[in-house]
Design an enzyme around this catalytic site. Structure first.
Site, mmCIF file in Angstrom:
data_model
loop_
_atom_site.group_PDB
_atom_site.id
_atom_site.type_symbol
_atom_site.label_atom_id
_atom_site.label_comp_id
_atom_site.label_asym_id
_atom_site.label_seq_id
_atom_site.Cartn_x
_atom_site.Cartn_y
_atom_site.Cartn_z
ATOM 1 N N ASP A 285 -73.606 0.668 14.750
ATOM 2 C CA ASP A 285 -73.713 -0.695 14.258
ATOM 3 C C ASP A 285 -74.992 -0.769 13.418
ATOM 4 O O ASP A 285 -75.788 0.171 13.378
ATOM 5 C CB ASP A 285 -73.725 -1.696 15.433
ATOM 6 C CG ASP A 285 -73.296 -3.084 14.980
ATOM 7 O OD1 ASP A 285 -72.864 -3.882 15.824
ATOM 8 O OD2 ASP A 285 -73.363 -3.362 13.759
HETATM 9 C C1 GLC Z 1 -73.305 -6.537 12.373
HETATM 10 C C2 GLC Z 1 -72.293 -6.597 13.499
HETATM 11 C C3 GLC Z 1 -71.075 -5.751 13.258
HETATM 12 C C4 GLC Z 1 -70.785 -5.684 11.772
HETATM 13 C C5 GLC Z 1 -71.920 -4.920 11.122
HETATM 14 C C6 GLC Z 1 -71.764 -4.855 9.595
HETATM 15 O O1 GLC Z 1 -74.603 -6.554 12.905
HETATM 16 O O2 GLC Z 1 -72.748 -6.332 14.814
HETATM 17 O O3 GLC Z 1 -69.997 -6.329 14.006
HETATM 18 O O4 GLC Z 1 -69.559 -5.030 11.540
HETATM 19 O O5 GLC Z 1 -73.200 -5.469 11.435
HETATM 20 O O6 GLC Z 1 -71.875 -6.137 9.053
#
Ligand code: GLC
Length: 750
Positions: A285
């Site tokens: 993430d």
């Molecule tokens: C965010 C979220 C995740 C998302 C990623 C890209 O922090 O936790 O669900 O897909 O970053 O935006």
């Protein structure tokens, strides 16, 4: 001669069709594997590590450094590149201006629609309709791929039993069985059978794993879940996604019992790779790798890189521990080249399967695929089936069509941005049809629609608008109150410690209710809210979640009876935040309270409170239970029958029940099957969902609904953490929700 020319021309046409951009994948998995190995053999270490890097694109201004890295072949992926032109410009650098021409995979959060926004996933889950949810994901894939998105960071499969958590909006509710069925449907919708096709995208099951168990419902917080809870509650939806062929998995921010999910070898290797044989790639993430320093799990960025790649994270999102340290770690022999090759292999094979080597560019003009009438119809149908009727006293709903005056009041009646919900970054509020607009379009000219917000936003405490609201309500035949949460109050990093309707909304409802007019409350929110007091002051309540672009027409369809509501809650609604966690599949404890038991009777200070697991000030049952939802008709259940009450291990139990529509309106019912294992080597929940079926019945019509259960549908993890079904007595229910239904029992013999 002429015949020969026609023959040559037809060969050319056939050949052209075979390579037309975006046609189906032409390579088998084995051929892809060979191509990946061949490419890997040509790559330098820097180029390999580059593939493991995903940048969030900051636009041509901030992107200079990123583009320089791209030119050196050191970027594998971008997220958040918005236009087709920018994507093609970056792709041209990757494909035509680097040594090996490896294409970029473009990622985006296409969570519930793209330009056509469909209900938030929690609302979609209230439809209990896998086929429809698959169609919604397919809609999103069509639109996103047309604009050059290859890969979505969805479905979000985090089980959540705590509505304080803002991201409950993005998930599919509290139950592993329902979330597994619906999450697998989303994977199928996004990917189809071949996600190299021009209308499909690679999916990403997230956030692996147990992110929704955050203590206190506070985002990114610690989760302390046992291996058994992991395996029985939080992992099953991801297993279902892997079995459905999901291309990628995203590792989560949270720690799991002391070990961050993004550095967790047990979940990422032992379970995901060894037990489940997952073949796609794992992306972290957003900076979840370097956040392991904050967790206190890594001393520095170099240790982050070591622990992350050892655990099995293939691609790093946004943070740069891999490009800063993997080369040194290899040179210092702290990691092997095989570890890097394995990650790069995982990434490249998904790029091949996404069709990027055949068709790296996106044709201009993709905008024509957005917001088509077909997509709007699908969005309206999903929104319709997501609506849950919670109350309908004296059949106040559906509304008569010849009303003289309707008062439409509340901050959510005409909130085109908020109606789209969280994660609607590619939606446009100008495309939203709000409930106000839909009602105005729906009623004839003989009906006057009086609209006032009463409150500017869901959070404001400025009650200056109450007078106007009171005035309109006092002259109306029916009052429609549209209340709830602005979209910003749910989603990532937006958890709430109180679950009441924000701002002065309860005061507005109470002021209007004093008029004793027929009043309908429609709630648009990103989570279950607590509204016990005001619920008693209105005649009907419709829960609409954040219903997306077409939410207005869907709500109007239900309010005016064009569609009988069929939605069922995918999550329990607490009476008060103090009850949390409150969910149907709870354990019985050694001292179970009676469902309605609470408190010490007033005036009898010495009466002992029953020494059971209850509260003094509220009972333990939810305001509305999992699976609950009313209809405009009545469904009667009878004749629950089993093929046997003594099952041998490995046999199949056949269950049948008769359902009759005893009302005046055709409608859908979602028939639910629950079981309970009364005594086992590990305590079992008092109920577990093991099946559901949607039926449509005309007034007076009956239908026999059949289910089948195999003995391994009753399996659980025993004390040795092995999935087993044990002999003994079981209870079984078939009904309209988790709190009521016809009950019977059966035995499984040795
Ligand atoms: C965010 C979220 C995740 C998302 C990623 C890209 O922090 O936790 O669900 O897909 O970053 O935006």
């Amino acid at each position: 001669m002429r015949t020969f020319r026609i023959f040559i021309l037809s060969l050319f046409i056939i050949n052209f069709l075979l390579v037309i951009p975006g046609t189906a994948r032409t390579l088998t998995d084995v051929q892809i594997g060979n191509k990946v190995n061949e490419l890997l053999g040509k790559m330098t270490l820097k180029e390999k590590v580059g593939q493991m890097m995903q940048y969030s694109y900051w636009g041509s201004s901030g992107g200079k450094g990123q583009e320089a890295a791209l030119r050196q072949g050191l970027v594998g992926s971008f997220l958040n590149v918005e236009s087709i032109a920018d994507k093609n410009r970056l792709q041209k650098i990757a494909v035509e201006q680097t040594r090996l021409g490896i294409p970029i995979i473009f990622g985006r959060d296409v969570i519930h629609g793209f330009r056509t926004i469909i209900p938030i996933p929690l609302g979609q889950a209230a439809s209990w309709n896998p086929q429809l949810i698959e169609a919604g994901a397919a809609l999103a894939a069509r639109e996103a791929r047309a604009i050059g998105v290859h890969w979505t960071f969805a479905p979000m499969l985090d089980i959540c039993r705590d509505p304080r958590w803002g991201r409950i909006a993005e998930g599919l509710g509290e139950d592993p069985y329902l979330t597994s069925q619906l999450g697998a449907a989303m994977v199928r919708g996004f990917q189809g059978n071949d996600y190299s096709a021009p209308d499909r995208i690679a999916a990403c099951a997230k956030h692996y794993v147990a992110y929704g168990a955050a203590e206190g419902g506070r985002d990114y917080n610690t989760t302390a879940v046992s291996e058994r809870q992991l395996r029985e509650i939080y992992l099953p939806p991801f297993r279902a996604a892997v079995d459905a062929g999901v291309a990628t998995i995203m590792s989560a921010f949270n720690e799991i019992d002391g070990i961050p999910a993004s550095g967790n070898q047990f979940t990422l290797r032992t379970i995901l790779r060894n037990e489940w044989q997952f073949k796609g790639f794992v992306v972290s993430d957003w900076t979840s790798l370097t956040e392991m320093i904050n967790h206190g799990f890594c001393a520095d960025e170099k240790e982050v890189a070591l622990k992350s790649i050892t655990a099995g994270v293939d691609m790093e999102m946004v943070s740069e521990s891999y490009i800063h340290h993997l080369e040194n770690l290899l040179n210092e022999k702290q990691i092997t080249s095989e570890l890097i090759d394995e990650s790069v292999r995982n990434i490249l094979q998904i790029k091949f399967k996404t069709g990027l080597f055949d068709n790296p560019y996106t044709p201009e003009g993709g905008e024509k695929a957005l917001l088509t009438p077909e997509n709007q119809n699908v969005a309206q149908e999903i929104a319709r089936q997501s609506l849950v009727l919670l109350k309908n006293e004296k059949n106040l709903l559906p509304l008569a069509k010849n009303l003289k005056r309707i008062a439409v009041i509340g901050p959510m009646a005409n909130a085109p941005h908020d109606q789209l919900g969280c994660w609607s970054m590619d939606g446009r509020k100008e495309n939203t049809i709000t409930p106000l607009k839909a009602i105005q379009n729906y009623v004839g000219k003989e009906t006057e629609v009086l609209f006032t917000e009463g409150l500017k936003t869901s959070r404001t405490t400025d009650t200056d608008g109450f007078d106007q609201a009171f005035k309109y309500a006092s002259i109306a035949d029916v009052v429609l109150l549209f209340v709830g949460e602005e979209s910003i109050l749910s989603g990532e990093a937006h958890s709430r410690a109180f679950l009441e309707l924000p701002g002065a909304q309860e005061k507005l409802i109470e002021a209007v209710a004093k008029l004793n007019k027929p009043t309908v409350m429609v709630i648009l929110a990103g989570r279950p809210l607590t509204f016990h007091q005001v619920a008693e002051k209105v005649g009907a309540i419709l829960y609409a979640w954040h219903p997306g672009t077409m939410g207005g027409p869907a709500i109007a369809d239900v309010l005016f009876g064009n569609y009988a509501p069929s939605g069922k809650l995918p999550v329990s609604f607490p009476k008060t935040v103090g009850q949390i966690p409150v969910y149907y599949a709870h354990k019985n404890t050694g001292r179970p309270p009676s469902p309605n038991q609470k408190g010490i009777p007033m005036g009898t200070p010495l009466d002992p409170v029953a020494f059971v697991s209850n509260y003094l000030d509220v009972d333990v049952t939810p305001e509305y239970p999992f699976g609950y939802g009313l209809s405009y008709t009545n469904f009667e259940y009878s004749n629950l029958k089993l093929s046997t009450d003594k099952l041998k291990m490995g046999e199949i139990l056949e269950i049948s029940v008769q359902v009759k529509n005893s009302g005046q309106m055709a409608a859908d019912e979602i028939v639910q099957l629950y079981i309970r294992d009364l005594a086992a080597s590990v305590t079992r929940p008092v109920k577990e969902l093991r099946g559901f079926k949607r039926i449509t019945l005309k007034p007076g019509e009956s239908q026999i609904v059949n289910f089948k259960l195999q003995t391994n549908d009753l399996a659980f993890y025993n004390q040795q953490m092995k999935m087993v079904t044990e002999p003994g007595k079981f209870q079984l229910w078939v009904g309209k929700n988790s709190a009521e239904g016809l009950q019977t029992e059966f035995w499984i013999a040795e």
